[in-house]
Scaffold this active site. Structure first.
Site, short mmCIF file in Angstrom:
data_model
loop_
_atom_site.label_atom_id
_atom_site.label_comp_id
_atom_site.label_asym_id
_atom_site.label_seq_id
_atom_site.Cartn_x
_atom_site.Cartn_y
_atom_site.Cartn_z
N TYR A 222 -44.26 17.11 31.17
CA TYR A 222 -44.00 16.37 29.94
C TYR A 222 -45.13 15.38 29.65
CZ TYR A 222 -41.36 13.62 26.49
OH TYR A 222 -40.94 12.97 25.35
N ASP A 223 -45.45 14.54 30.66
CA ASP A 223 -46.46 13.49 30.47
C ASP A 223 -47.81 14.08 30.04
OD1 ASP A 223 -44.33 12.22 31.65
OD2 ASP A 223 -45.45 11.35 33.31
N GLU A 224 -48.28 15.06 30.81
CA GLU A 224 -49.61 15.63 30.53
C GLU A 224 -49.58 16.54 29.31
OE1 GLU A 224 -51.94 14.18 31.65
OE2 GLU A 224 -52.11 14.07 33.82
N ARG B 19 -30.39 11.03 30.14
CA ARG B 19 -30.95 9.74 29.75
C ARG B 19 -30.01 8.62 30.22
NH1 ARG B 19 -32.41 12.78 24.85
NH2 ARG B 19 -34.62 12.53 24.37
N GLY C 184 -32.03 -1.09 40.73
CA GLY C 184 -31.56 -1.49 39.41
C GLY C 184 -32.39 -2.57 38.74
N GLN D 9 -35.56 -2.11 37.96
CA GLN D 9 -36.54 -1.50 37.04
C GLN D 9 -36.05 -1.69 35.61
OE1 GLN D 9 -34.48 0.14 39.04
NE2 GLN D 9 -34.20 2.29 38.53
N ARG E 185 -41.22 -0.52 31.55
CA ARG E 185 -41.65 0.16 30.33
C ARG E 185 -41.30 -0.76 29.17
NH1 ARG E 185 -42.06 5.44 29.87
NH2 ARG E 185 -43.44 5.43 31.64
#
Length: 318
Positions: A148-150, A189, A210, A212, A280
């Site tokens: 997904y990322d790349e 998700r 928890g 993060q 994030r």
């Protein structure tokens, strides 16, 4: 009969975000073609639009070329949750890379403006916090999330090079964590996981300790940002972060959802998945500047209440 404003193609239009976008584009008087292979999208997300004579639903995979005359293209096609994009990693890469090539080729042929739904995942597990668009990211190119990322990083490169080499009109949006009605209960998700577990009074599973953090954006704010980006002047192509900078830990989110649902759920901890980002958070100064003062309007509690009501109804009827 009143003429439609534009003919707009939405790939991945039967997905969570795509279905909301199709609704809003139709409501604004556009003709909308929704393209989806239903790998993670679902017909029931857009079935209520089929009676609209200006809405068209096409089952098609963007890995294969597609020919149509349109004014604008929103390229949203790609599984977006780890559960789905890791299910068939090669398919995920093909969707991002070959799908982008096919849609960019279409945009080039018909001189359409095209928007790429990129992702905050291009930043990987960031060493810079919050993340501005100038940050190049910290991504494991061979990890479990790399498909997904790349794939999304390569798609951004394709978009920029089609713009430079072929003068295709492009826009690149980097989408941060988004939630809201029409999410799938099993999409993996964190918001949907916690809500479904809370409504069922099951243990709420937190990976790691928890602490993060994530920044959660309600889907209406995102769709507003995408539409505003599409309308920006031709000299602005992005990328631009579209997300909510309000940051919450996983523990804070879980406790808020338990409180809002009145759940009897207990919180349990499981090991952190490989390459899972610790932080994030979007830097959104560029979005505010370039997208007509855009900023998120829906606070977490209000958005969660709407999402909980959606899932509560869904679970009762399923």
């Amino acid at each position: 009969m009143e003429a439609r404003k534009k003919r707009i193609l939405v790939t991945g239009g039967a997905g969570f975000i795509g279905s909301h976008l199709c609704e809003q584009l139709l409501a604004e008087g556009n003709e909308v073609i929704c393209l989806d292979n239903f790998f993670t999208g679902a017909k029931q997300k857009v079935v209520h639009l089929l009676d609209n004579p200006y809405f068209e639903l096409v089952r098609h995979d963007v890995i294969m070329p597609f020919y149509i005359e349109v004014d604008e293209i929103y390229n949203l096609a790609c599984p977006a949750s780890p559960v789905h994009y890791q299910q068939n990693a090669i398919k995920t890469i093909k969707t991002s890379v070959m799908g982008s090539i096919n849609m960019l080729g279409l945009a080039k042929r018909v001189k359409a403006k095209i928007l790429q739904a990129s992702t905050s995942e291009v930043y990987g597990d960031p060493e810079l916090h919050p993340q501005p668009e100038s940050y190049w990211g910290n991504v494991n190119p061979i990890g479990v999330r790399s498909c997904y990322d790349e794939g999304k990083r390569c798609a951004e490169s394709l978009f920029v090079n089609y713009h430079v080499q072929n003068q295709v009109a492009i826009k690149i949006a980097r989408i941060f964590n988004t939630y809201g009605p029409k999410m799938e209960p099993d999409d993996g998700r964190v918001v949907s996981n916690f809500i479904v577990q809370a409504l069922r009074n099951e243990d709420i599973t937190i990976f790691g300790d928890g602490t993060q953090s994530r920044s959660f954006q309600y889907v209406d704010d995102l769709v507003d940002g995408l539409k505003r980006l599409m309308q920006t002047s031709s000299d602005f192509i992005g990328p631009v972060n579209i997300g909510n900078p309000n940051e919450f830990t996983m523990l804070e989110l879980a406790r808020k959802i338990i409180s809002l649902t009145g759940s009897r759920s207990k919180i349990i901890h499981l090991p952190l998945p490989e390459d899972d980002p610790i932080q994030r958070q979007p830097e959104i100064a560029l979005a505010k500047e370039k997208l007509g003062g855009w900023q998120p309007k829906v606070e977490l509690e209000e958005g969660l209440q709407k999402t909980i009501a959606y899932f509560d109804e869904l679970l009762k009827t399923s």
